[in-house]
Design an enzyme around this catalytic site. Sequence first.
Site, mmCIF file in Angstrom:
data_model
loop_
_atom_site.group_PDB
_atom_site.id
_atom_site.type_symbol
_atom_site.label_atom_id
_atom_site.label_comp_id
_atom_site.label_asym_id
_atom_site.label_seq_id
_atom_site.Cartn_x
_atom_site.Cartn_y
_atom_site.Cartn_z
ATOM 1 N N ASP A 24 -7.889 -55.104 16.341
ATOM 2 C CA ASP A 24 -8.805 -56.193 16.001
ATOM 3 C C ASP A 24 -8.414 -57.452 16.777
ATOM 4 O OD1 ASP A 24 -10.203 -54.621 14.278
ATOM 5 O OD2 ASP A 24 -9.316 -55.423 12.441
ATOM 6 N N GLU A 108 -13.595 -46.744 8.323
ATOM 7 C CA GLU A 108 -13.145 -45.367 8.054
ATOM 8 C C GLU A 108 -13.271 -44.996 6.579
ATOM 9 O OE1 GLU A 108 -9.770 -45.278 11.602
ATOM 10 O OE2 GLU A 108 -9.225 -46.013 9.620
ATOM 11 N N THR A 268 -9.725 -39.848 14.788
ATOM 12 C CA THR A 268 -8.963 -40.680 15.725
ATOM 13 C C THR A 268 -7.654 -40.000 16.149
ATOM 14 O OG1 THR A 268 -7.884 -41.829 13.907
ATOM 15 C CG2 THR A 268 -9.891 -42.813 14.740
ATOM 16 N N GLU A 306 -11.864 -40.036 18.954
ATOM 17 C CA GLU A 306 -11.591 -41.372 19.488
ATOM 18 C C GLU A 306 -10.114 -41.458 19.798
ATOM 19 O OE1 GLU A 306 -12.604 -44.560 16.901
ATOM 20 O OE2 GLU A 306 -14.749 -44.106 16.864
ATOM 21 N N LEU A 309 -5.263 -45.909 20.140
ATOM 22 C CA LEU A 309 -4.687 -47.075 20.820
ATOM 23 C C LEU A 309 -5.220 -47.148 22.243
ATOM 24 C CD1 LEU A 309 -0.981 -46.597 19.661
ATOM 25 C CD2 LEU A 309 -2.670 -48.155 18.672
#
Length: 402
Positions: A24, A108, A268, A306, A309
Amino acid sequence: MAKRHGLKVQAVMSFHQCGGNVGDSCTVPLPKWVVEEVGKDQDLAYTDQWGRRNYEYVSLGCDSIPVLKGRTPVQCYSDFMRAFRDNFKHLLSDTIVEIQVGMGPAGELRFPSYPEQNGTWKFPGIGAFQCYDKYMLSSLKAAAEAAGKPEWGSTGPTDAGNYNNWPEDTRFFRKEGGGWTSPFGEFFLSWYSQMLLDHGERLLSSANGIFENTGVKISVKIAGIHWHYGTRSHAPELTAGYYNTRNRDGYLPIAQMLARHGAIFNFTCIEMRDHEQPQDALCAPEKLVKQVALATREAKVPLAGENALPRFDERAHEQILKASSMNIDGNSEDREMCAFTYLRMNPHLFQPDNWRHFVAFVKKMKEVKNADRCLEQVEREAEHFVHIRQPSVHKVAAAAMN
């Protein structure tokens, strides 16, 4: 603009606060009118056993209670999705091809059990249960009474440590005689994880009704909680609401729930390798991805991925390519990931070497099933697409920053 250039859009219905999670770079709080209601009733926020409130997402304990100026949270989410459909109906299916439905913190389907904001949690801590607002406790009380054990309904586990403990630091998560294996532990974890599944059911039922016959796909994002995966209790997954232990598959029920609604399971940490992570914390992202791939295969639900990081190196690209082929136990059964979202576009991506590797990676993703073509061959071909002089890179990087 996307339509003009023949690109496709995945639209994310974000019902959570931005800020305080990995990656973020800005802060966008919940809408003012929601914040006002939370100010009047603090129990609308997720709460831990020490009374610490989390304002990232409205507690799912009040999903069906009209706490937001006469509307329930699910009604608010539905009204937003309906307004989106009506405003963008001319672009649905043609340009906007997928709607990802936000289900919790960071978008999520999980509880906010590992909040980084204000240093509350640090990797690789086990996190903490988020079931102490009055709405969640009311549901726990009702579930305990229905199970004939009213004494189980007053609180969650009190011996589960704090955010930055490790499993063996706690009585609840330790491997030998841990509370997670006790009758109360099994009751609590079943209730806690079911609350999450029910939340997903409610939102997907609504989303499917709203986007029916529009030609868009619906997807849901699931967190890749890979730390302490090698322990028996899988504590960080449990506190997040995934009832996954050495003896129990917590991802199959999620996959089956998504399958019932024809949704995509978006996962992820696809780029990570086990040996790159701290082994003292028994991190195992590759094993976790394999478990999820098996669960989606059994439930017959599409799997998308996805990276967790920002990574620009070839090792990460190769790992994504490997995971995308879904070649589990040497048997891919002609399955592959239906999509991959590359996070995040920033100035580093447009540095010449990074950009060249990225172009080759994208080309290779298109040919992931073609085993005859090696990465080096594709990268040589990619050189034809990458004629970037240094000044151009600076311009693109500046545009990305703007």
